[in-house]
Design a protein around this motif. Structure first.
Motif, PDB file in Angstrom:
ATOM      1  N   ASN A  44       0.833  -1.210   0.000  1.00 28.95           N
ATOM      2  CA  ASN A  44       0.000   0.000   0.000  1.00 28.95           C
ATOM      3  C   ASN A  44       0.863   1.253   0.000  1.00 28.95           C
ATOM      4  N   ALA A  45       1.943   1.228   0.770  1.00 30.11           N
ATOM      5  CA  ALA A  45       2.847   2.378   0.812  1.00 30.11           C
ATOM      6  C   ALA A  45       3.503   2.590  -0.551  1.00 30.11           C
ATOM      7  N   ALA A  46       3.937   1.507  -1.179  1.00 29.20           N
ATOM      8  CA  ALA A  46       4.562   1.613  -2.500  1.00 29.20           C
ATOM      9  C   ALA A  46       3.568   2.150  -3.529  1.00 29.20           C
ATOM     10  N   ALA A  47       2.320   1.704  -3.447  1.00 33.19           N
ATOM     11  CA  ALA A  47       1.287   2.203  -4.364  1.00 33.19           C
ATOM     12  C   ALA A  47       1.050   3.694  -4.133  1.00 33.19           C
ATOM     13  N   GLN A  48       1.027   4.111  -2.874  1.00 36.44           N
ATOM     14  CA  GLN A  48       0.838   5.531  -2.551  1.00 36.44           C
ATOM     15  C   GLN A  48       2.005   6.358  -3.090  1.00 36.44           C
ATOM     16  N   GLU A  49       3.209   5.833  -2.944  1.00 39.57           N
ATOM     17  CA  GLU A  49       4.380   6.551  -3.457  1.00 39.57           C
ATOM     18  C   GLU A  49       4.332   6.674  -4.976  1.00 39.57           C
ATOM     19  N   TYR A 106       2.434  24.004  -4.419  1.00 43.31           N
ATOM     20  CA  TYR A 106       1.439  22.936  -4.494  1.00 43.31           C
ATOM     21  C   TYR A 106       2.111  21.595  -4.769  1.00 43.31           C
ATOM     22  N   VAL A 107       3.069  21.573  -5.669  1.00 40.75           N
ATOM     23  CA  VAL A 107       3.787  20.335  -5.981  1.00 40.75           C
ATOM     24  C   VAL A 107       4.552  19.850  -4.749  1.00 40.75           C
ATOM     25  N   ASP A 108       5.173  20.763  -4.041  1.00 46.23           N
ATOM     26  CA  ASP A 108       5.887  20.383  -2.802  1.00 46.23           C
ATOM     27  C   ASP A 108       4.916  19.795  -1.782  1.00 46.23           C
ATOM     28  N   TRP A 109       3.740  20.411  -1.671  1.00 44.14           N
ATOM     29  CA  TRP A 109       2.720  19.888  -0.746  1.00 44.14           C
ATOM     30  C   TRP A 109       2.293  18.481  -1.160  1.00 44.14           C
ATOM     31  N   LEU A 110       2.112  18.265  -2.468  1.00 43.91           N
ATOM     32  CA  LEU A 110       1.752  16.923  -2.951  1.00 43.91           C
ATOM     33  C   LEU A 110       2.796  15.897  -2.526  1.00 43.91           C
ATOM     34  N   LYS A 111       4.065  16.256  -2.660  1.00 50.49           N
ATOM     35  CA  LYS A 111       5.142  15.342  -2.275  1.00 50.49           C
ATOM     36  C   LYS A 111       5.083  15.022  -0.781  1.00 50.49           C
ATOM     37  N   ARG A 112       4.931  16.050   0.043  1.00 50.54           N
ATOM     38  CA  ARG A 112       4.873  15.833   1.496  1.00 50.54           C
ATOM     39  C   ARG A 112       3.648  15.014   1.886  1.00 50.54           C
ATOM     40  N   SER A 113       2.515  15.362   1.307  1.00 43.61           N
ATOM     41  CA  SER A 113       1.267  14.663   1.623  1.00 43.61           C
ATOM     42  C   SER A 113       1.350  13.189   1.214  1.00 43.61           C
ATOM     43  N   GLY A 114       1.837  12.934   0.026  1.00 39.19           N
ATOM     44  CA  GLY A 114       1.975  11.557  -0.445  1.00 39.19           C
ATOM     45  C   GLY A 114       2.952  10.769   0.402  1.00 39.19           C
ATOM     46  N   SER A 161       3.610  11.330   3.545  1.00 42.23           N
ATOM     47  CA  SER A 161       2.947  11.081   4.832  1.00 42.23           C
ATOM     48  C   SER A 161       1.962   9.924   4.720  1.00 42.23           C
ATOM     49  N   GLN A 162       1.194   9.898   3.645  1.00 41.63           N
ATOM     50  CA  GLN A 162       0.240   8.807   3.458  1.00 41.63           C
ATOM     51  C   GLN A 162       0.951   7.462   3.323  1.00 41.63           C
ATOM     52  N   ALA A 163       2.072   7.446   2.612  1.00 42.39           N
ATOM     53  CA  ALA A 163       2.836   6.198   2.476  1.00 42.39           C
ATOM     54  C   ALA A 163       3.361   5.749   3.841  1.00 42.39           C
ATOM     55  N   ALA A 164       3.847   6.696   4.629  1.00 42.23           N
ATOM     56  CA  ALA A 164       4.350   6.353   5.969  1.00 42.23           C
ATOM     57  C   ALA A 164       3.227   5.796   6.842  1.00 42.23           C
ATOM     58  N   ILE A 165       2.048   6.369   6.729  1.00 40.66           N
ATOM     59  CA  ILE A 165       0.893   5.878   7.491  1.00 40.66           C
ATOM     60  C   ILE A 165       0.562   4.446   7.086  1.00 40.66           C
ATOM     61  N   GLU A 180       3.049   2.146   8.645  1.00 42.03           N
ATOM     62  CA  GLU A 180       2.793   2.020  10.082  1.00 42.03           C
ATOM     63  C   GLU A 180       1.590   1.122  10.352  1.00 42.03           C
ATOM     64  N   LYS A 181       0.546   1.271   9.546  1.00 49.45           N
ATOM     65  CA  LYS A 181      -0.635   0.421   9.728  1.00 49.45           C
ATOM     66  C   LYS A 181      -0.268  -1.048   9.531  1.00 49.45           C
ATOM     67  N   GLY A 182       0.522  -1.338   8.499  1.00 49.46           N
ATOM     68  CA  GLY A 182       0.946  -2.711   8.252  1.00 49.46           C
ATOM     69  C   GLY A 182       1.836  -3.233   9.371  1.00 49.46           C
ATOM     70  N   ALA A 183       2.746  -2.387   9.846  1.00 50.40           N
ATOM     71  CA  ALA A 183       3.644  -2.798  10.932  1.00 50.40           C
ATOM     72  C   ALA A 183       2.857  -3.032  12.217  1.00 50.40           C
TER      73      ALA A 183
END
Length: 161
Positions: free
Chosen positions: A45-50, A100-108, A110-114, A117-120
């Motif tokens: 899921n994290a890889a897909a989000q990335e 906006y592009v920088d925000w997309l990178k940070r947001s994505g 963060s979602q991948a990290a989440i 963490e959920k899987g772990a």
């Protein structure tokens, strides 16, 4: 005859406890496998989000470049220069789009990290459950040993009287 019945009952009880212990060991193995599966799913899921984030960033960057080129072309077509207020406007738009592009990178990210963490966390829960089940299986084995020793002592006592 009575001793044979006692031995038969003892053996049956020990077989039941052995089967119970084996079933618990099997359940623990399944819990461990599920824990590993949860970890892998979290990573996938994290890889897909990335990957989704990279694609969104690529598209937004391309769209921003196209818009910037269009704005420059319009400014030049209207006879304006790229300096002065037009230049300030173009720079402000480029800065906003970059933000906006920088925000997309940070947001994505963060979602991948989440997702990781959920899987772990799910894997950790599964491992904890497996440890508890293995402890129960060990308890059943000790119960079986206790049953055998108690039965042997009872048989010994019956032979001594």
């Amino acid at each position: 005859m009575q001793a044979a019945m006692m031995i038969g009952g003892l053996v049956m009880q020990m077989i039941g406890q052995s089967k119970q212990s084996s079933a618990m060991d099997d359940a623990a193995a399944q819990q461990e496998a599920a824990a590993e599966q949860s970890r892998r799913i979290g990573e996938q899921n994290a890889a897909a989000q990335e990957a989704e984030t990279r694609e969104s960033v690529r598209r937004e960057t391309l769209a921003a470049k196209e818009q910037q080129s269009l704005r420059k072309a319009r400014a030049a077509a209207s006879g304006g220069t790229l300096g002065g207020s037009t230049g300030v406007y173009l720079n402000e738009q480029a800065s906003r789009e970059k933000g906006y592009v920088d925000w997309l990178k940070r947001s994505g990210g963060s979602q991948a990290a989440i997702e990781r963490e959920k899987g772990a966390y799910a894997a950790m829960e599964g491992q904890a459950a497996a440890k508890g089940t293995r402890a129960q299986a060990a308890g059943a084995k000790w119960d079986m040993l206790g049953t055998g020793l108690k039965g042997a002592a009872g048989l010994y006592g019956s032979f001594m009287t």
